[in-house]
Scaffold this active site. Structure first.
Site, short mmCIF file in Angstrom:
data_model
loop_
_atom_site.label_atom_id
_atom_site.label_comp_id
_atom_site.label_asym_id
_atom_site.label_seq_id
_atom_site.Cartn_x
_atom_site.Cartn_y
_atom_site.Cartn_z
N ASP A 90 0.87 -1.17 0.00
CA ASP A 90 0.00 0.00 0.00
C ASP A 90 0.91 1.23 0.00
O ASP A 90 1.55 1.54 1.01
CB ASP A 90 -0.90 0.01 1.23
N LYS A 151 -6.53 3.39 -3.16
CA LYS A 151 -6.98 3.31 -1.76
C LYS A 151 -7.28 4.71 -1.27
O LYS A 151 -6.55 5.66 -1.58
CB LYS A 151 -5.88 2.65 -0.92
N LYS A 176 -9.69 0.08 -2.47
CA LYS A 176 -9.62 -0.27 -1.06
C LYS A 176 -10.10 0.94 -0.27
O LYS A 176 -9.47 2.00 -0.31
CB LYS A 176 -8.21 -0.66 -0.64
#
Length: 215
Positions: A90, A151, A176
């Site tokens: 991430d 995300k 996400k």
């Protein structure tokens, strides 16, 4: 959606500045029990990979939480995480570069990580700090760089995941949703908006709340 399907969408997370390895093992144990993934600090990935079962997906963060590391440092972080056994990354974009209009720098930074490390890359765009136009730009850059997900948030800026942001981002890549998702109602709203993953420190509560809602 059943319990197992829901749990598989959750990255059960512990990323606070005081996180210890005991916190990580607790999160791993809970993830294994409930069928979730984990997202943990990079300094614990090697130990967590040894501790966790092979089928437990271990994600970690790069350039966290502000995204202002030099591009070469982010790439080195990603390579180190890969070597330590991370399954997914991430990566926080450089929000300042994006807001200044330097899309080329943001794109090149993400693309270098994607090229260097053959792992799924989720690009954290920190939606709470961006206008809608900048959110579109961030998602476009993530697509151009070859990222796998976008995300919403780190959880360290004011504001977290919002339904309207998930809807916008889902036009580009799998999403996400992360930041402030503490129960099944909130998670359900994000999934309905198009999210395919949920990042939350409250993974256990979300799954148990889901089960209670069906009883």
């Amino acid at each position: 959606m059943d319990r197992a399907e829901l749990a598989s969408t959750i990255d059960h997370t512990v990323l606070g500045p005081e996180t210890t390895f005991a916190d990580v093992t607790r999160v791993v144990d809970e993830a294994v029990e409930y069928g979730m993934n984990v997202c943990i600090p990079p300094c614990y990935v090697a130990e967590a990979r040894e501790y966790a079962p092979e089928d437990c997906t271990v994600a970690t963060v790069i350039g966290f939480p502000h995204g202002q590391n030099a591009p070469a440092v982010k790439r080195a972080e990603a390579e180190s995480a890969r070597d330590d056994g991370a399954d997914e990354l991430d990566v926080v974009i450089n929000v300042g570069r994006l807001k200044a209009g330097d899309r080329d720098a943001v794109r090149a930074e993400i693309a270098a990580i994607v090229e260097a490390v053959p792992l799924p890359v989720k690009v954290i765009i920190e939606t709470a700090l961006l206008t809608d136009a900048a959110k579109h730009a961030a998602c476009e850059v993530a697509v151009e760089a070859g990222a796998d997900f976008v995300k919403t948030s780190t959880g360290f800026a004011d504001g977290g995941a919002a339904v309207e942001d998930v809807e916008l981002m889902a036009e580009y890549l799998p999403v996400k949703a992360s930041g402030g998702i503490g129960d099944w109602k909130a998670a359900r709203a994000m999934l309905a908006a198009g999210a395919e993953r949920i990042g939350a420190s409250s993974g256990v509560a979300i799954v148990e709340d889901f089960e209670a809602s069906r009883s």
